[in-house]
Design a protein around this motif. Structure first.
Motif, short mmCIF file in Angstrom:
data_model
loop_
_atom_site.label_atom_id
_atom_site.label_comp_id
_atom_site.label_asym_id
_atom_site.label_seq_id
_atom_site.Cartn_x
_atom_site.Cartn_y
_atom_site.Cartn_z
N LEU A 122 3.54 6.38 -5.36
CA LEU A 122 3.32 6.66 -6.78
C LEU A 122 2.33 7.81 -6.97
CD1 LEU A 122 3.22 3.05 -8.26
CD2 LEU A 122 4.99 4.78 -8.61
N LYS A 123 1.29 7.84 -6.14
CA LYS A 123 0.31 8.94 -6.20
C LYS A 123 0.99 10.27 -5.92
CE LYS A 123 -4.35 7.46 -5.06
NZ LYS A 123 -5.35 7.37 -4.00
N GLN A 124 1.82 10.28 -4.90
CA GLN A 124 2.52 11.51 -4.53
C GLN A 124 3.47 11.95 -5.63
OE1 GLN A 124 1.73 13.31 -1.89
NE2 GLN A 124 3.18 14.87 -2.51
N MET A 152 0.82 -1.19 0.00
CA MET A 152 0.00 0.00 0.00
C MET A 152 0.87 1.26 0.00
SD MET A 152 -3.04 0.61 -0.41
CE MET A 152 -4.60 1.15 0.11
N ASP A 153 2.02 1.21 0.66
CA ASP A 153 2.91 2.37 0.67
C ASP A 153 3.39 2.72 -0.73
OD1 ASP A 153 2.71 2.81 3.36
OD2 ASP A 153 4.50 1.63 3.87
N GLU A 205 3.39 15.49 -7.79
CA GLU A 205 4.55 16.39 -7.79
C GLU A 205 5.14 16.61 -9.17
OE1 GLU A 205 7.24 14.71 -4.95
OE2 GLU A 205 5.94 15.22 -3.26
N THR A 206 4.77 15.77 -10.14
CA THR A 206 5.25 15.95 -11.50
C THR A 206 4.67 17.24 -12.06
OG1 THR A 206 5.31 13.56 -11.81
CG2 THR A 206 5.40 14.90 -13.79
N PRO A 207 5.52 18.14 -12.56
CA PRO A 207 5.00 19.41 -13.06
C PRO A 207 4.06 19.22 -14.24
CG PRO A 207 7.35 19.18 -13.56
CD PRO A 207 6.97 18.02 -12.72
#
Length: 119
Positions: A7-9, A1-2, A13-15
């Motif tokens: 991956l979501k974070q 789950m981590d 954060e990807t511009p």
């Protein structure tokens, strides 16, 4: 789950980058030139095409249905460079960039799926 949370974070954060893309039919070399404020949305465009929901170009949707997704390629043509001019919005700059590519590639009629804009 981590890993999923990580991956979501990373995705968040990807511009966000705007740019011009091309969809090419490998069977007949017809192209569609488009622009997006967020290049991440290209997967959404593929999804719309796969689900018969691409209303921007009915001709492209028709041939996508006819030839299948494997007959088409997606290509990034140019990313929009950041502009420091306060009088030009990102939307205007993106429209200018798209116009440049439409002029260069001429994806109309037998060559492509775009419609000429009447001014």
């Amino acid at each position: 789950m981590d890993r999923k949370r990580e991956l979501k974070q990373q995705y968040k954060e990807t511009p966000v980058e705007a740019g011009i893309f091309q969809i090419m039919n490998q069977q007949n070399n017809k192209i569609f030139i488009g622009s997006t404020k967020n290049l991440k949305t290209l997967n959404g465009i593929k999804f719309m095409l796969e689900n018969n929901g691409f209303t921007t170009s009915k001709a492209l949707q028709t041939e996508w249905n006819q030839f299948g997704k494997d007959a088409f390629t997606f290509e990034l043509l140019e990313k929009l460079k950041k502009n420091d001019d306060p009088f030009i919005t990102e939307k205007e700059a993106l429209a200018e960039l798209e116009e440049k590519w439409l002029e260069k590639m001429q994806p109309y009629g037998e060559l492509g799926y775009n419609q000429k804009q009447i001014r």
